[in-house]
Scaffold this motif. Sequence first.
Motif, PDB file in Angstrom:
ATOM      1  N   TRP A 223       4.657  -0.415  -1.222  1.00 29.24           N
ATOM      2  CA  TRP A 223       5.069  -1.648  -1.908  1.00 29.24           C
ATOM      3  C   TRP A 223       4.225  -2.787  -1.350  1.00 29.24           C
ATOM      4  CZ3 TRP A 223       8.212  -2.470  -6.016  1.00 29.24           C
ATOM      5  CH2 TRP A 223       9.111  -1.459  -6.366  1.00 29.24           C
ATOM      6  N   LEU A 224       3.711  -3.604  -2.260  1.00 28.44           N
ATOM      7  CA  LEU A 224       2.883  -4.728  -1.868  1.00 28.44           C
ATOM      8  C   LEU A 224       3.411  -5.996  -2.506  1.00 28.44           C
ATOM      9  CD1 LEU A 224      -0.532  -2.983  -2.604  1.00 28.44           C
ATOM     10  CD2 LEU A 224       0.577  -3.181  -0.385  1.00 28.44           C
ATOM     11  N   TRP A 225       3.268  -7.100  -1.801  1.00 28.12           N
ATOM     12  CA  TRP A 225       3.639  -8.409  -2.342  1.00 28.12           C
ATOM     13  C   TRP A 225       2.422  -9.330  -2.280  1.00 28.12           C
ATOM     14  CZ3 TRP A 225       8.001  -9.749  -4.896  1.00 28.12           C
ATOM     15  CH2 TRP A 225       9.095  -8.863  -4.815  1.00 28.12           C
ATOM     16  N   TYR A 226       2.163 -10.005  -3.419  1.00 24.72           N
ATOM     17  CA  TYR A 226       1.029 -10.909  -3.537  1.00 24.72           C
ATOM     18  C   TYR A 226       1.517 -12.291  -3.950  1.00 24.72           C
ATOM     19  CZ  TYR A 226      -1.997  -6.746  -3.822  1.00 24.72           C
ATOM     20  OH  TYR A 226      -2.649  -5.565  -3.569  1.00 24.72           O
TER      21      TYR A 226
ATOM     22  N   ASP B 274      12.825   0.253  -4.764  1.00 21.05           N
ATOM     23  CA  ASP B 274      12.951  -1.199  -4.821  1.00 21.05           C
ATOM     24  C   ASP B 274      12.380  -1.858  -3.564  1.00 21.05           C
ATOM     25  OD1 ASP B 274      16.242  -1.870  -3.547  1.00 21.05           O
ATOM     26  OD2 ASP B 274      14.997  -0.106  -3.258  1.00 21.05           O
ATOM     27  N   SER B 275      12.157  -3.159  -3.703  1.00 16.97           N
ATOM     28  CA  SER B 275      11.663  -3.951  -2.582  1.00 16.97           C
ATOM     29  C   SER B 275      12.075  -5.396  -2.804  1.00 16.97           C
ATOM     30  CB  SER B 275      10.141  -3.855  -2.485  1.00 16.97           C
ATOM     31  OG  SER B 275       9.643  -4.672  -1.445  1.00 16.97           O
ATOM     32  N   PHE B 276      12.280  -6.136  -1.736  1.00 11.83           N
ATOM     33  CA  PHE B 276      12.549  -7.565  -1.880  1.00 11.83           C
ATOM     34  C   PHE B 276      11.620  -8.368  -0.983  1.00 11.83           C
ATOM     35  CE2 PHE B 276      14.391  -8.668   2.124  1.00 11.83           C
ATOM     36  CZ  PHE B 276      15.152  -7.607   2.554  1.00 11.83           C
TER      37      PHE B 276
ATOM     38  N   LEU C 213       3.857  -2.724   2.584  1.00  8.25           N
ATOM     39  CA  LEU C 213       4.906  -1.853   3.126  1.00  8.25           C
ATOM     40  C   LEU C 213       4.559  -0.417   2.794  1.00  8.25           C
ATOM     41  CD1 LEU C 213       7.789  -4.022   1.668  1.00  8.25           C
ATOM     42  CD2 LEU C 213       7.208  -3.899   4.097  1.00  8.25           C
ATOM     43  N   TYR C 214       4.628   0.465   3.804  1.00  5.87           N
ATOM     44  CA  TYR C 214       4.167   1.826   3.612  1.00  5.87           C
ATOM     45  C   TYR C 214       5.224   2.877   3.899  1.00  5.87           C
ATOM     46  CZ  TYR C 214      -0.376  -0.498   3.642  1.00  5.87           C
ATOM     47  OH  TYR C 214      -1.436  -1.331   3.370  1.00  5.87           O
ATOM     48  N   LYS C 215       6.431   2.437   4.305  1.00  6.34           N
ATOM     49  CA  LYS C 215       7.428   3.404   4.752  1.00  6.34           C
ATOM     50  C   LYS C 215       8.803   2.977   4.275  1.00  6.34           C
ATOM     51  CE  LYS C 215       8.776   5.313   9.222  1.00  6.34           C
ATOM     52  NZ  LYS C 215       8.534   5.193  10.666  1.00  6.34           N
TER      53      LYS C 215
ATOM     54  N   TYR D 119       4.465 -15.052  -7.537  1.00 12.13           N
ATOM     55  CA  TYR D 119       4.569 -13.942  -6.598  1.00 12.13           C
ATOM     56  C   TYR D 119       4.684 -12.643  -7.389  1.00 12.13           C
ATOM     57  CZ  TYR D 119       5.310 -17.451  -3.025  1.00 12.13           C
ATOM     58  OH  TYR D 119       5.140 -18.517  -2.175  1.00 12.13           O
ATOM     59  N   PHE D 120       3.842 -11.681  -7.017  1.00 10.56           N
ATOM     60  CA  PHE D 120       3.833 -10.384  -7.678  1.00 10.56           C
ATOM     61  C   PHE D 120       4.206  -9.282  -6.695  1.00 10.56           C
ATOM     62  CE2 PHE D 120       1.983 -11.340 -11.748  1.00 10.56           C
ATOM     63  CZ  PHE D 120       1.162 -12.434 -11.538  1.00 10.56           C
ATOM     64  N   CYS D 121       5.015  -8.350  -7.172  1.00 11.22           N
ATOM     65  CA  CYS D 121       5.203  -7.113  -6.422  1.00 11.22           C
ATOM     66  C   CYS D 121       4.325  -6.042  -7.060  1.00 11.22           C
ATOM     67  CB  CYS D 121       6.658  -6.674  -6.428  1.00 11.22           C
ATOM     68  SG  CYS D 121       7.295  -6.269  -8.078  1.00 11.22           S
ATOM     69  N   ALA D 122       4.003  -5.031  -6.287  1.00  6.75           N
ATOM     70  CA  ALA D 122       3.220  -3.909  -6.799  1.00  6.75           C
ATOM     71  C   ALA D 122       3.638  -2.649  -6.067  1.00  6.75           C
ATOM     72  CB  ALA D 122       1.726  -4.156  -6.616  1.00  6.75           C
ATOM     73  N   GLY D 123       3.727  -1.574  -6.817  1.00  9.39           N
ATOM     74  CA  GLY D 123       4.117  -0.298  -6.233  1.00  9.39           C
ATOM     75  C   GLY D 123       3.011   0.731  -6.379  1.00  9.39           C
ATOM     76  N   GLY D 124       2.794   1.491  -5.294  1.00  8.22           N
ATOM     77  CA  GLY D 124       1.842   2.596  -5.335  1.00  8.22           C
ATOM     78  C   GLY D 124       2.612   3.883  -5.546  1.00  8.22           C
ATOM     79  N   LEU D 125       2.131   4.700  -6.482  1.00  5.21           N
ATOM     80  CA  LEU D 125       2.896   5.882  -6.870  1.00  5.21           C
ATOM     81  C   LEU D 125       2.623   7.050  -5.953  1.00  5.21           C
ATOM     82  CD1 LEU D 125       2.290   5.501 -10.676  1.00  5.21           C
ATOM     83  CD2 LEU D 125       4.394   5.034  -9.442  1.00  5.21           C
ATOM     84  N   GLN D 126       3.543   7.970  -5.871  1.00  2.88           N
ATOM     85  CA  GLN D 126       3.349   9.185  -5.097  1.00  2.88           C
ATOM     86  C   GLN D 126       2.302  10.046  -5.768  1.00  2.88           C
ATOM     87  OE1 GLN D 126       7.202  11.049  -4.653  1.00  2.88           O
ATOM     88  NE2 GLN D 126       7.430  10.167  -2.639  1.00  2.88           N
TER      89      GLN D 126
END
Lengths: 112, 111
Positions: free
Chosen positions: A32-35, A71-73, A49-51, A87-94
């Motif tokens: 999870w990344l926040w920009y 999810d992430s906050f 965030l990686y874990k 502000y953008f969130c971004a998710g990296g897929l498995q």
Amino acid sequence: GQQLNQSPQSMFIQEGEDVSMNCTSSSIFNTWLWYKQDPGEGPVLLIALYKAGELTSNGRLTAQFGITRKDSFLNISASIPSDVGIYFCAGGLQGGSEKLVFGKGTKLTVNP
Amino acid sequence: SQTIHQWPATLVQPVGSPLSLECTVEGTSNPNLYWYRQAAGRGLQLLFYSVGIGQISSEVPQNLSASRPQDRQFILSSKKLLLSDSGFYLCAYRDSGNTIYFGEGSWLTVV
């Protein structure tokens, strides 16, 4: 395809207030990344965030990777005028996907 | 350290004219490279990504194309621009930790 639901879409707050925004998905992510993006500029990475369960701070910013991986906050404490932006969130897929999935952004306005 | 740079920063082009936006990355080898478009300051749409020289994946059908002639160079092109191609274009690269970093962005206005 996978989607991220980012909320709220926009926020209007007074300087000094705390801010909270989040992203949720029906898909599992392993990153999870926040920009933050200022007008006319490229997004800048705030927190990565990686874990699952990870809680990370960067100054007045704190972000957490949800234990369900869906999810992430992001929290901003004691907001200041320069916190204004999108502000953008971004998710990296498995599975090692090359792509990130982005939320649609939260536009933050801080009134002095 | 790794850096990413794209240019031009601002471009005004007439309908039907060609386009070339260039992006280069320094301080890393064989990066994954990306082109995004952002309309009206919201929402990032992935246009193309590349995992190596000459390897381009297109995400959405469109009037644009991408090329990667060198390891750290990524180019976004069009032969004939449409009004709907106007927007803010962002180049990005991915590091080994699955984190994406963006360039400064290029504003394209098609008139």
